[in-house]
Design an enzyme around this catalytic site. Structure first.
Site, PDB file in Angstrom:
ATOM      1  N   GLY A 111      44.565  47.399  34.844  1.00 23.40           N
ATOM      2  CA  GLY A 111      45.381  47.376  33.639  1.00 23.40           C
ATOM      3  C   GLY A 111      44.521  47.580  32.415  1.00 23.40           C
ATOM      4  O   GLY A 111      43.328  47.902  32.512  1.00 23.40           O
ATOM      5  N   GLY A 112      45.139  47.393  31.248  1.00 23.48           N
ATOM      6  CA  GLY A 112      44.401  47.615  30.017  1.00 23.48           C
ATOM      7  C   GLY A 112      43.289  46.619  29.791  1.00 23.48           C
ATOM      8  O   GLY A 112      42.299  46.923  29.126  1.00 23.48           O
ATOM      9  N   THR A 151      40.771  44.389  35.890  1.00 18.85           N
ATOM     10  CA  THR A 151      40.954  44.929  37.232  1.00 18.85           C
ATOM     11  C   THR A 151      41.346  43.770  38.138  1.00 18.85           C
ATOM     12  O   THR A 151      40.772  42.679  38.044  1.00 18.85           O
ATOM     13  CB  THR A 151      39.666  45.579  37.753  1.00 18.85           C
ATOM     14  OG1 THR A 151      39.286  46.628  36.853  1.00 18.85           O
ATOM     15  CG2 THR A 151      39.870  46.168  39.145  1.00 18.85           C
ATOM     16  N   VAL A 152      42.323  43.992  38.991  1.00 16.23           N
ATOM     17  CA  VAL A 152      42.860  42.927  39.835  1.00 16.23           C
ATOM     18  C   VAL A 152      42.430  43.170  41.278  1.00 16.23           C
ATOM     19  O   VAL A 152      42.581  44.276  41.803  1.00 16.23           O
ATOM     20  CB  VAL A 152      44.400  42.873  39.762  1.00 16.23           C
ATOM     21  CG1 VAL A 152      44.918  41.641  40.492  1.00 16.23           C
ATOM     22  CG2 VAL A 152      44.857  42.866  38.316  1.00 16.23           C
ATOM     23  N   LYS A 189      41.430  38.360  38.792  1.00 10.70           N
ATOM     24  CA  LYS A 189      41.484  39.339  37.711  1.00 10.70           C
ATOM     25  C   LYS A 189      40.182  39.278  36.912  1.00 10.70           C
ATOM     26  O   LYS A 189      39.798  38.213  36.417  1.00 10.70           O
ATOM     27  CB  LYS A 189      42.689  39.069  36.808  1.00 10.70           C
ATOM     28  CG  LYS A 189      44.008  39.111  37.586  1.00 10.70           C
ATOM     29  CD  LYS A 189      45.209  39.145  36.669  1.00 10.70           C
ATOM     30  CE  LYS A 189      46.482  39.301  37.497  1.00 10.70           C
ATOM     31  NZ  LYS A 189      47.673  39.538  36.660  1.00 10.70           N
ATOM     32  N   ASP A 209      52.590  39.477  25.873  1.00 15.44           N
ATOM     33  CA  ASP A 209      52.682  40.721  26.656  1.00 15.44           C
ATOM     34  C   ASP A 209      53.792  40.618  27.706  1.00 15.44           C
ATOM     35  O   ASP A 209      53.591  40.924  28.882  1.00 15.44           O
ATOM     36  CB  ASP A 209      51.346  41.032  27.331  1.00 15.44           C
ATOM     37  CG  ASP A 209      51.235  42.498  27.770  1.00 15.44           C
ATOM     38  OD1 ASP A 209      52.055  43.319  27.292  1.00 15.44           O
ATOM     39  OD2 ASP A 209      50.358  42.816  28.586  1.00 15.44           O
TER      40      ASP A 209
END
Length: 656
Positions: free
Chosen positions: A25-26, A29-30, A45, A138
């Site tokens: 994602g912005g 990293t997961v 994450k 978010d």
């Protein structure tokens, strides 16, 4: 592996084992990782390196520590956080379901009642967090996870933690916190001091998208989306989708007001404003398109991620056929999953269902709803209204619901209510404390107290001493972990935990039976365990003190596995096995496992003169109606439907 992966793997070697990357994602990293200490899968994450340098570890971890205090059933909890190898990470439970984004990608528009239920659950999470001074920043479909009928908000407060700890240095990274399609005007304008009304705006964007099929403001670039947000109102909902009640449209318009002062003050106010009169649903019910859409509901849950559109639609039809009994059985009791807010106690959310159901089953004339059915049909929190709904869905007049919470460094408090779902009244309440190492004693005490409460209203009769044969707590915990994987057809994990239970207690009959079944269903090359027959015989050897259902099934298994064509006692054993199965069916007419066993026994050991293929398929179909998410029920359905010439039904089963 990349350099970052290697650094992370090296830094976390003693705590987490990274299995694979799940996505990027912005901000992070997961990874899917194995928690070595607690033997569970987690979502790990890791902030992108440039972002980690900007925010600074000490301040970020302090902010994360504050967020980790949030405990709410619709908030994905934070398990852990830390730094290693110059990287910052945080750890959350791994939810093997789908996100709202996955659901919208598949269906575009959701049925009105489902969209509003998701909105209500997310609003509940927001209200709780806002009351603790935490703003999400978010809210978007990607951060709303769907597990069964529950919506869970992920990454709660992470954007805020990054913002608070990064300060002005964030501008150097070029990172924008939030997602343009769901940002409030004040967030899009760059204001840093946001309150809960910003999240309410974002939730309104999500609700709009669930109903209209796209967010209220769209465009080819982030700048275009933000410009539209400041330029004018979004398209009217009733124009985009006919049939949306006016009260819903008004509530969304209010929540999408440009000025925070013109919006709802709290998320709960927004949720209440979205409430739709009952006749709004009845007006929709006459629309064939909406009926068709309603059938394709909540298709991918817990173990079915990745099903194709065609397969999901077929499973949706099967799901829609679940029987909801019209009358309540005064002798049937359902145990709902308990509210458990501490992740360390997570095992007991379903574990209490397993234990209490067996403790209560067979107490006098009482029969317990199958834990599989109770867990699948539960869709809420421990509240009377939700418990009454579970009673309607299962046909049980008696429902147990409650909470399990920490009450000290090493102690827990269990509260439970016994509800008469027919009369909508409490028959008794239980409030017990005990040390965490004595959870088995605590649960047994709760069962006794519940029966005592019921006994004040009706005679109970004989009660067993122990539903699990007096096994040790460590063995019981391993068995309960195995049960949770078994319900999801995760055979490898189930076998590992059942094997651990047997290693701790070599007389654990129920664990031996589950080993027999798991070995039977798993691929033969996937393990090096003993034969199913061996486990069936071991279960029979220790078949003592169990509920009638479990005891009869164990006896039946051993009789069937022990038969040989040259055995002079073949027909006698066969008669006894079939008689035991008939007795189980009479005691548990709404148990999907029992119907699956009936079909399997008739398929493998019956003769055409006794049971025709229509009867076998009907038994499997009954099991699927009761629990459409259990894989083994489908094994023989396709071949049976084809042989019977019912090709459309065969296609449905194959896709599902």
């Amino acid at each position: 592996m990349t350099t970052i992966d290697l650094r992370l793997d090296d830094a976390l070697r003693d705590r987490y084992v990274i299995e694979r990357e799940l996505g990027r994602g912005g901000m992070a990293t997961v990874y899917l990782a194995q928690d070595c200490r607690h033997h569970r899968l987690v979502a790990l994450k890791v902030l992108h390196p440039e972002l980690a340098r900007a925010v600074g570890s000490e301040r970020f971890l302090h902010e994360i520590e504050i967020i980790a205090q949030l405990q709410h059933p619709h908030i994905l909890p934070l398990h852990d956080s830390g730094g290693g190898g110059g990287l910052l990470y945080f750890v959350m439970p791994y939810v093997a379901g789908e996100s709202l984004r996955d659901r919208l990608a598949r269906e575009t528009q959701l049925p009105l009642d489902e969209a509003l239920e998701i909105a209500s659950q997310v609003a509940s999470a927001l209200a709780y967090a806002h009351s603790h001074g935490v703003v999400h920043r978010d809210i978007k479909p990607e951060n709303i996870l769907l597990a069964g009928d529950q919506a869970v908000v992920a990454d709660f407060g992470i954007a805020g933690a990054v913002d608070q700890s990064g300060g002005e240095r964030l501008t150097e990274t070029g990172l924008t916190l939030g997602t343009p399609a769901y940002m409030s005007p004040e967030q899009a304008a760059g204001e840093r001091h946001l309150d809960g009304r910003s999240d309410i705006y974002s939730l309104a964007c999500v609700v709009y998208e669930m109903l209209a099929g796209e967010p209220p403001f769209t465009g080819p670039t982030a700048q275009a989306v933000i410009a539209k947000r400041f330029g004018g109102p979004p398209p009217r909902l009733h124009v985009v989708r006919e049939g949306v009640p006016e009260v819903v449209e008004r509530a969304i318009d209010h929540a999408l007001a440009k000025a925070p002062a013109d919006r709802f003050s709290t998320a709960l106010q927004f949720s209440a404003a979205l409430s739709v009169p009952a006749d709004a649903f009845s007006r929709r019910a006459s629309d064939p398109h909406d009926i068709r859409k309603r059938r394709q509901r909540r298709l991918i849950t817990l173990g079915l991620t990745g099903v194709s559109m065609a397969g999901a639609a077929a499973l949706g039809v099967l799901l829609s056929r679940q029987p909801h009994p019209r009358t309540l059985d005064a002798n049937l009791i359902a145990v709902a999953p308990f509210d458990v807010f501490d992740p360390e106690l997570g095992l007991w959310r379903e574990g209490l269902v397993d234990i209490l159901s067996r403790d209560l089953d067979g107490a006098g004339t009482l029969r317990a709803v199958s834990p599989r059915v109770a867990i699948r049909r539960w869709s809420g929190r421990a509240e009377p209204a939700e418990a009454k709904a579970l009673g309607r869905r299962t046909g049980a007049q008696l429902v147990v619901f409650g909470q399990l919470v920490e009450s000290g460094p090493d102690s827990v408090r269990l509260t439970a209510t016994l509800l008469d779902a027919g009369g909508n009244r409490s028959l008794g309440e239980v409030d017990l404390h005990d040390a965490l190492p004595h959870m088995d004693r605590l649960v047994d005490s709760a069962a006794v107290a519940l029966l005592r409460a019921l006994g004040r209203h009706r005679p109970i009769g004989a009660v067993r001493q122990a539903a699990f044969g007096g096994t040790s707590l460590p063995a019981l915990k391993e068995f309960l972990r195995g049960e949770q994987f078994y319900r999801r057809s995760a055979w490898d994990s189930a076998l590992a935990h059942y094997g651990a239970a047997i290693a701790l207690d070599s007389t654990f009959a129920l664990a031996f039976r589950r080993m027999q079944l798991s070995v039977s269903w798993s691929p033969p090359t996937a393990h090096s365990f003993q034969s199913p027959q061996a486990y069936a015989f071991r279960a029979a050897a220790f078949n003592r003190g169990l509920p009638a259902r479990d005891s009869l099934l164990i006896m039946m298994d051993s009789l069937l596995w022990g038969m040989g064509w040259n055995d002079t006692a073949y027909f006698a054993h066969r008669r006894r096995a079939f008689a035991a199965l008939d007795q189980v069916a009479q005691l548990n007419p709404n148990d999907p496992e029992v119907w699956n066993v009936i079909a399997e026994v008739r398929y493998h050991w019956g003769t055409p003169a006794e049971f025709n293929e229509e009867e076998i398929l009907a038994s499997l179909d009954r099991a699927i109606q009761l629990d459409p998410e259990y894989g083994p029920e489908y094994e023989h359905t396709v071949s049976l439907a084809i042989r019977l010439g019912r090709l459309d039904l065969a296609k449905q089963y194959a896709r599902a």
